[in-house]
Design a protein around this motif. Structure first.
Motif, PDB file in Angstrom:
ATOM      1  N   GLY A  42      35.643  57.996  46.152  1.00  0.00           N
ATOM      2  CA  GLY A  42      34.861  57.279  45.152  1.00  0.00           C
ATOM      3  C   GLY A  42      35.394  55.881  44.877  1.00  0.00           C
ATOM      4  O   GLY A  42      34.804  55.138  44.082  1.00  0.00           O
ATOM      5  N   GLU A  43      36.478  55.500  45.535  1.00  0.00           N
ATOM      6  CA  GLU A  43      37.060  54.177  45.332  1.00  0.00           C
ATOM      7  C   GLU A  43      36.396  53.147  46.241  1.00  0.00           C
ATOM      8  O   GLU A  43      35.921  53.477  47.333  1.00  0.00           O
ATOM      9  CB  GLU A  43      38.562  54.202  45.609  1.00  0.00           C
ATOM     10  N   THR A  44      36.372  51.904  45.812  1.00  0.00           N
ATOM     11  CA  THR A  44      35.880  50.792  46.625  1.00  0.00           C
ATOM     12  C   THR A  44      36.893  49.660  46.558  1.00  0.00           C
ATOM     13  O   THR A  44      37.643  49.553  45.583  1.00  0.00           O
ATOM     14  CB  THR A  44      34.507  50.286  46.132  1.00  0.00           C
ATOM     15  N   PRO A  45      36.928  48.801  47.576  1.00  0.00           N
ATOM     16  CA  PRO A  45      37.926  47.729  47.575  1.00  0.00           C
ATOM     17  C   PRO A  45      37.625  46.667  46.530  1.00  0.00           C
ATOM     18  O   PRO A  45      36.464  46.438  46.174  1.00  0.00           O
ATOM     19  CB  PRO A  45      37.817  47.154  48.999  1.00  0.00           C
ATOM     20  N   PRO A  46      38.663  46.004  46.029  1.00  0.00           N
ATOM     21  CA  PRO A  46      38.462  44.928  45.044  1.00  0.00           C
ATOM     22  C   PRO A  46      37.920  43.674  45.726  1.00  0.00           C
ATOM     23  O   PRO A  46      37.927  43.562  46.956  1.00  0.00           O
ATOM     24  CB  PRO A  46      39.873  44.691  44.508  1.00  0.00           C
ATOM     25  N   ASP A  47      37.460  42.722  44.936  1.00  0.00           N
ATOM     26  CA  ASP A  47      37.061  41.425  45.483  1.00  0.00           C
ATOM     27  C   ASP A  47      38.262  40.786  46.167  1.00  0.00           C
ATOM     28  O   ASP A  47      39.390  40.838  45.660  1.00  0.00           O
ATOM     29  CB  ASP A  47      36.560  40.506  44.377  1.00  0.00           C
ATOM     30  N   ALA A  48      38.017  40.189  47.333  1.00  0.00           N
ATOM     31  CA  ALA A  48      39.110  39.586  48.089  1.00  0.00           C
ATOM     32  C   ALA A  48      38.546  38.530  49.031  1.00  0.00           C
ATOM     33  O   ALA A  48      37.334  38.485  49.287  1.00  0.00           O
ATOM     34  CB  ALA A  48      39.865  40.653  48.885  1.00  0.00           C
ATOM     35  N   ASP A  49      39.441  37.692  49.549  1.00  0.00           N
ATOM     36  CA  ASP A  49      39.014  36.688  50.527  1.00  0.00           C
ATOM     37  C   ASP A  49      38.634  37.339  51.849  1.00  0.00           C
ATOM     38  O   ASP A  49      37.683  36.905  52.511  1.00  0.00           O
ATOM     39  CB  ASP A  49      40.145  35.674  50.765  1.00  0.00           C
ATOM     40  N   PHE A  50      39.386  38.363  52.226  1.00  0.00           N
ATOM     41  CA  PHE A  50      39.131  39.105  53.462  1.00  0.00           C
ATOM     42  C   PHE A  50      39.052  40.592  53.125  1.00  0.00           C
ATOM     43  O   PHE A  50      39.852  41.091  52.328  1.00  0.00           O
ATOM     44  CB  PHE A  50      40.257  38.906  54.481  1.00  0.00           C
ATOM     45  N   VAL A  51      38.108  41.301  53.733  1.00  0.00           N
ATOM     46  CA  VAL A  51      38.040  42.756  53.618  1.00  0.00           C
ATOM     47  C   VAL A  51      38.102  43.322  55.033  1.00  0.00           C
ATOM     48  O   VAL A  51      37.371  42.874  55.928  1.00  0.00           O
ATOM     49  CB  VAL A  51      36.744  43.232  52.933  1.00  0.00           C
ATOM     50  N   VAL A 112      45.558  33.964  56.915  1.00  0.00           N
ATOM     51  CA  VAL A 112      45.604  34.709  55.651  1.00  0.00           C
ATOM     52  C   VAL A 112      46.732  34.310  54.707  1.00  0.00           C
ATOM     53  O   VAL A 112      46.860  34.877  53.616  1.00  0.00           O
ATOM     54  CB  VAL A 112      45.683  36.235  55.923  1.00  0.00           C
ATOM     55  N   ALA A 113      47.535  33.334  55.075  1.00  0.00           N
ATOM     56  CA  ALA A 113      48.624  32.917  54.173  1.00  0.00           C
ATOM     57  C   ALA A 113      48.027  32.433  52.852  1.00  0.00           C
ATOM     58  O   ALA A 113      47.133  31.587  52.818  1.00  0.00           O
ATOM     59  CB  ALA A 113      49.444  31.812  54.819  1.00  0.00           C
ATOM     60  N   GLY A 114      48.504  33.021  51.750  1.00  0.00           N
ATOM     61  CA  GLY A 114      48.011  32.649  50.430  1.00  0.00           C
ATOM     62  C   GLY A 114      46.651  33.220  50.083  1.00  0.00           C
ATOM     63  O   GLY A 114      46.108  32.909  49.013  1.00  0.00           O
ATOM     64  N   LYS A 115      46.093  34.057  50.952  1.00  0.00           N
ATOM     65  CA  LYS A 115      44.780  34.662  50.725  1.00  0.00           C
ATOM     66  C   LYS A 115      44.928  36.122  50.312  1.00  0.00           C
ATOM     67  O   LYS A 115      45.953  36.759  50.553  1.00  0.00           O
ATOM     68  CB  LYS A 115      43.927  34.590  52.004  1.00  0.00           C
ATOM     69  N   THR A 116      43.884  36.654  49.674  1.00  0.00           N
ATOM     70  CA  THR A 116      43.867  38.078  49.337  1.00  0.00           C
ATOM     71  C   THR A 116      43.152  38.843  50.452  1.00  0.00           C
ATOM     72  O   THR A 116      42.102  38.408  50.951  1.00  0.00           O
ATOM     73  CB  THR A 116      43.144  38.322  48.003  1.00  0.00           C
ATOM     74  N   VAL A 117      43.734  39.955  50.841  1.00  0.00           N
ATOM     75  CA  VAL A 117      43.169  40.793  51.897  1.00  0.00           C
ATOM     76  C   VAL A 117      43.083  42.223  51.380  1.00  0.00           C
ATOM     77  O   VAL A 117      44.092  42.803  50.955  1.00  0.00           O
ATOM     78  CB  VAL A 117      44.027  40.772  53.182  1.00  0.00           C
ATOM     79  N   ALA A 118      41.885  42.792  51.404  1.00  0.00           N
ATOM     80  CA  ALA A 118      41.673  44.173  50.959  1.00  0.00           C
ATOM     81  C   ALA A 118      41.500  45.075  52.175  1.00  0.00           C
ATOM     82  O   ALA A 118      40.579  44.866  52.975  1.00  0.00           O
ATOM     83  CB  ALA A 118      40.439  44.254  50.060  1.00  0.00           C
ATOM     84  N   LEU A 119      42.371  46.046  52.321  1.00  0.00           N
ATOM     85  CA  LEU A 119      42.267  47.040  53.396  1.00  0.00           C
ATOM     86  C   LEU A 119      41.609  48.286  52.814  1.00  0.00           C
ATOM     87  O   LEU A 119      42.066  48.826  51.807  1.00  0.00           O
ATOM     88  CB  LEU A 119      43.644  47.389  53.947  1.00  0.00           C
ATOM     89  N   ASP A 139      48.255  38.379  50.418  1.00  0.00           N
ATOM     90  CA  ASP A 139      48.374  39.276  49.266  1.00  0.00           C
ATOM     91  C   ASP A 139      47.481  40.473  49.566  1.00  0.00           C
ATOM     92  O   ASP A 139      46.260  40.385  49.480  1.00  0.00           O
ATOM     93  CB  ASP A 139      47.905  38.553  48.004  1.00  0.00           C
ATOM     94  N   VAL A 140      48.086  41.593  49.957  1.00  0.00           N
ATOM     95  CA  VAL A 140      47.343  42.733  50.493  1.00  0.00           C
ATOM     96  C   VAL A 140      47.187  43.839  49.455  1.00  0.00           C
ATOM     97  O   VAL A 140      48.147  44.234  48.795  1.00  0.00           O
ATOM     98  CB  VAL A 140      48.047  43.309  51.741  1.00  0.00           C
ATOM     99  N   THR A 141      45.956  44.339  49.324  1.00  0.00           N
ATOM    100  CA  THR A 141      45.702  45.540  48.533  1.00  0.00           C
ATOM    101  C   THR A 141      45.184  46.621  49.468  1.00  0.00           C
ATOM    102  O   THR A 141      44.532  46.323  50.478  1.00  0.00           O
ATOM    103  CB  THR A 141      44.669  45.297  47.420  1.00  0.00           C
ATOM    104  N   GLU A 142      45.489  47.877  49.146  1.00  0.00           N
ATOM    105  CA  GLU A 142      45.056  48.999  49.980  1.00  0.00           C
ATOM    106  C   GLU A 142      44.213  49.960  49.141  1.00  0.00           C
ATOM    107  O   GLU A 142      44.633  50.379  48.065  1.00  0.00           O
ATOM    108  CB  GLU A 142      46.262  49.722  50.559  1.00  0.00           C
ATOM    109  N   THR A 143      43.045  50.296  49.661  1.00  0.00           N
ATOM    110  CA  THR A 143      42.145  51.232  48.991  1.00  0.00           C
ATOM    111  C   THR A 143      41.910  52.427  49.899  1.00  0.00           C
ATOM    112  O   THR A 143      41.540  52.265  51.068  1.00  0.00           O
ATOM    113  CB  THR A 143      40.784  50.573  48.677  1.00  0.00           C
TER     114      THR A 143
END
Length: 244
Positions: A42-51, A112-119, A139-143
């Protein structure tokens, strides 16, 4: 000539039936033996520069949840993932030449330097991609989009392999290799199943599952040039027919 008996391990969400139908159309006797069930979180990735999406399953889960990439640079590992994303109505911006985590890191590390990336991946995803992208300055987030579980009745293929009654197998992920071995262990036939695969055509859809198989002592005969199930199935069946 008898039809080669080929095991397939795709998830039991309809894909294993499609895979069995394909094997049948290629002249093989399919042994559908799902090693995975899909349980969305039920989770979805956050807003990011790259998904980054790594599987068609992940695309399906997100599309069903009504998610949309918005203005993010959408990156997909593999042609099947990209195709599923496009069918969902999304624009795919980046697909690495090598269809795995290392390939995606190489594809993105200069941007991706300085960018947000959602995996957005399964609960069994490796640490290769987040570690590599963080080293590149992202800046990496994992979902976790979905969890992978093994059906309680999995393992018919392991029993057949142990008896020398399997002509081919088509591994589509490291999880399916691990599931096959665990099922064999639970049935008390792990060693015999691995030995039995010596006389079968062992196919892996990409280098990652191929390496997992080799690490377990399973020789891999087929890895298609493209990480595509139809290409894998055709290669395994053709070689199994020649061997027979």
């Amino acid at each position: 000539m008898s039809r080669p008996r080929v095991a397939v391990f795709r998830p039991d969400d309809g894909r294993v039936d499609d895979a069995a139908d394909l094997l049948d159309s290629l002249g093989a006797e399919p042994v559908p033996d799902p090693m995975l069930t899909i349980e969305p979180t039920g989770e979805t990735p956050p807003d990011a520069d790259f998904v980054v999406l790594t599987s068609a399953t992940g695309v399906d889960v997100l599309a069903a949840a009504g998610w949309d990439p918005g203005d993010a640079v959408l990156c997909c590992i593999g042609a099947s993932t990209a195709e599923a994303a496009e069918e969902a109505g999304w624009t795919v911006d980046r697909v690495p030449e090598q269809y795995d985590s290392e390939g995606m890191v190489r594809e993105l590390r200069g941007d991706v330097a300085g960018k947000t990336v959602a995996l957005a991946r399964s609960d069994r995803a490796s640490a290769t991609m987040p570690e590599g992208l963080r080293e590149a300055g992202a800046d990496v987030t994992e979902t976790t989009l979905y969890r992978l579980e093994r059906p309680a009745d999995a393992g018919e293929s392991a029993s057949l392999a142990a008896r020398g009654e399997l002509d081919g197998v088509a591994f589509t992920s490291s999880s399916t290799v691990e599931g096959f071995l665990t099922a064999a262990e639970e049935r008390g036939v792990r060693e015999a199943a691995v030995v039995g695969l010596e006389d079968a055509v062992v196919g892996a859809i990409a280098e990652s599952p191929a390496e997992t198989a080799r690490d377990a002592g399973i020789a891999v005969d087929v890895v298609p040039e493209t990480a595509d199930f139809e290409a894998l199935a055709r290669a395994v069946v053709e070689r199994a027919k020649r061997r027979a």
